[in-house]
Structure formats: C-alpha cells, structure tokens
Design an enzyme around this catalytic site. Structure first.
Site, PDB file in Angstrom:
ATOM      1  N   CYS A  75      -6.477 -39.734 -22.025  1.00 20.96           N
ATOM      2  CA  CYS A  75      -5.917 -40.107 -20.719  1.00 20.96           C
ATOM      3  C   CYS A  75      -6.927 -40.797 -19.810  1.00 20.96           C
ATOM      4  O   CYS A  75      -6.541 -41.413 -18.812  1.00 20.96           O
ATOM      5  CB  CYS A  75      -5.336 -38.880 -20.026  1.00 20.96           C
ATOM      6  N   HIS A  85      -4.602 -40.726 -12.865  1.00 21.14           N
ATOM      7  CA  HIS A  85      -3.838 -40.555 -14.095  1.00 21.14           C
ATOM      8  C   HIS A  85      -2.605 -39.717 -13.772  1.00 21.14           C
ATOM      9  O   HIS A  85      -2.689 -38.683 -13.121  1.00 21.14           O
ATOM     10  CB  HIS A  85      -4.709 -39.870 -15.145  1.00 21.14           C
ATOM     11  N   ASN A 122       3.836 -38.320 -18.363  1.00 17.48           N
ATOM     12  CA  ASN A 122       2.428 -38.572 -18.670  1.00 17.48           C
ATOM     13  C   ASN A 122       2.368 -39.556 -19.836  1.00 17.48           C
ATOM     14  O   ASN A 122       2.694 -39.205 -20.968  1.00 17.48           O
ATOM     15  CB  ASN A 122       1.750 -37.251 -19.040  1.00 17.48           C
TER      16      ASN A 122
END
Length: 329
Positions: free
Chosen positions: A123, A256, A286
């Site tokens: 990520c 993020h 996500n």
C-alpha cells in the site's frame, strides 16, 4: 555557466475503476451464500467503506494500468514515445515475470526502450514509486516518467474471511512526471521494518508448479491499525520538514485509502481540518498501491486540487513499509 537545478513536476493524472461496482449489501449477499455473515452497517462502522470495484476474471492488473495511463497521458498532452521511464507499483502483478511495467509499456505501444520496472511495497508502493521516479528525473537519467499504482486485490482475497474480504477493491491510478526547472516533488521520506512482515502478508509462492503456503491475504487488523496511525504521522512530518513546510501549508492530504478511522486519526494528529483530506475509500475500498493516485486524479478532475497547491501523499502497507511525499501541483 552553472547548470539549472532539475525537478520533476506532475503534468497529468488519470485513473480507472473496473465497471463492476459491488456495494456492501451485494457483497453481504454473496458471502451469505458461502455461510459468511456481514452487513452494510458492520462494514461502514469499522471502515467507512460503502462499495468497491472488482475486475472481471479476464481483466489483468496491466489492463487496469493501461486505462489509467492512457487518461494520464492524454491529460499531460505528451507523446507516449517521449515517456522514457515506467514504474508500476503493484502487489498483484499479471505474472511472476515479466514485470507489469514491461507489459504496460508494450500495451501503450512505446518503443523507445526506456526503463520499465515494478515496485513492490504494497500500500506504500505509489509513494515509493514517486520517490524513485523523482530521483531518476532529478539525476538527469530520465525526462518523462509514467508512475502507476494498479491492483487486482480481489484475486488474493479469502471470501470466507469477513475481516479482510470486505476491505479491498481493484483499480488503477497514474501520473506523468516530467523534468522541470520549477519545483514539483518537493520531498520524499521512505521507511520499512521487516520485523512486522507477519501482521500483513500473502505468505504463498510458486514451487514446482503449485502454490506453496497460503495465497490469500492475511492481516492482523488491530496490530496494523496501531502501527499505521503511529508511523503515518511521523513520516508525514518528516516529509514536510524536508520540504521546509509546516502542516498548515498543506492544501490537500491524500492518505492511502485503507480505513476512514486511520485516515481521520492521521489528519487530526497533523492538525489539518477534515475538509482538506481527499477521501475516496467509501466508494473505492482499499485499492492498495492504486489508492493514492486514484484519489489524486479524482480531486484533480473535480477541481479541488489546483496548480500551485501543496499536496501531501502518504501510505503504509505490508512489509511493513511506509512513506510520504510532498508535491507542489
């Protein structure tokens, strides 16, 4: 005559989401058929996610990257043949090798033999990729870089595990960075601590033509949450210090997009008003390395991010990795 200082500037952004939008209710119904219980209320309360997008079975990570890249290249108004560096941040590549970046280069029809490679920092991958591309441009080795975050995380989700399968989605985002005499990427800060590898991982590999270990994503949610909130504040401050800026000079924070509670916690710790944070997690879920460039493009195209503004991007992911960059758009 002294040579002028080189910088890299963002001259175009693009993004792409596969058309299959799956709401929490739809996902709950799919899971119920497998005997797994969840609900829209449960997911929203813990994550802030309302929907995510899943790629069709025959759509690859490089396909998503291609669509996002084409939009970024069009926005930048550059000849694709002028792109001499392609970096793709991904944890879900098309193949073990060649890299997704090489596949993307071919799909774009770029024939100048510029460098193309993947960055794997989960990520945090896009923050890592931006820093690498910026360094190569500043060194004079490259002039125009395509930096992409692209993921098909749906391929590594265990849909019997409601604590992880409700969190992730697929998508891609891209930026074009070009050499400039004007500052663009002002600073970057990158870190990793491999001793935390076990709290977020996909501990499988190909061995003898079969999967050895577990090919599904594993996450210790509480441990990840605790670590993420701690390191994101520190790396953001570090990047701002390197850029000689203070938090109140940040026009937009693009974290993020993992969990709204982590994002809000970081925003509060930096003393930024919530209105200055770009939030797309509710609709995207996500998307790992794709989440920052996806959110960046959304905010550029809807007019929130304007030329001359300071944008702070930051991410944390498996590895454990974390990083941040300050970008003057």
């Amino acid at each position: 005559m002294a040579q002028s200082t080189l910088y890299s500037r963002v001259i175009g952004t693009g993004s792409y989401l596969p058309p299959d939008r799956v709401t929490n209710q739809e996902l709950a119904e799919r899971l119920a058929a497998k005997g797994v219980e969840t609900s829209d209320e449960w997911i929203v309360a813990r994550t802030g996610i309302h929907a995510r997008h899943f790629a069709a079975p025959d759509v690859t990570t490089s396909d998503l990257a291609l669509a996002a890249s084409q939009r970024a290249i069009a926005a930048a108004d550059v000849d694709p043949q002028s792109i001499d560096l392609i970096i793709v941040a991904t944890s879900t590549p098309d193949f073990v090798f060649p890299s997704t970046a090489c596949l993307l280069q071919n799909k774009l029809g770029i024939r100048n033999h510029g460098a193309a490679f993947d960055v794997q920092a989960v990520c945090s991958g896009f923050a890592y990729a931006v820093s690498v591309a910026d360094s190569l441009i500043r060194s004079g080795q490259n002039r125009t870089a395509l930096v992409v975050g692209a993921e098909t995380f749906s391929r590594i989700l265990d849909f019997n595990d409601r604590t992880t399968c409700v969190l992730f989605g697929d998508g891609a985002g891209a930026i074009v960075l070009q050499a400039s005499s004007e500052p663009g990427v002002l600073s970057s800060a990158l870190h990793a601590d491999g001793s935390y590898a076990h709290i977020l991982c996909t501990p499988g590999n190909v061995n003898g033509g079969v999967i050895a270990g577990n090919a599904f994503l594993h996450m210790d949610g509480q441990a990840v949450f605790k670590l993420a909130v701690n390191v994101l504040e520190k790396v953001a401050i570090e990047a701002l210090d390197k850029a000689q800026l203070t938090a109140d000079q940040v026009d937009w924070l693009i974290p993020h997009q993992a969990n709204i509670r982590i994002m809000q916690g970081t925003c509060r710790k930096l003393g930024l008003p919530a209105e200055r944070m770009v939030v797309t997690v509710g609709e995207h879920g996500n998307t790992s390395a794709a989440s920052i460039p996806l959110a960046f493009d959304v905010a550029v195209r809807d007019g929130r991010i304007k030329r001359g503004q300071n944008v702070l991007i930051e991410g944390v992911g498996g590895g454990f990795t974390w990083g941040a960059s300050v970008i003057r758009f």
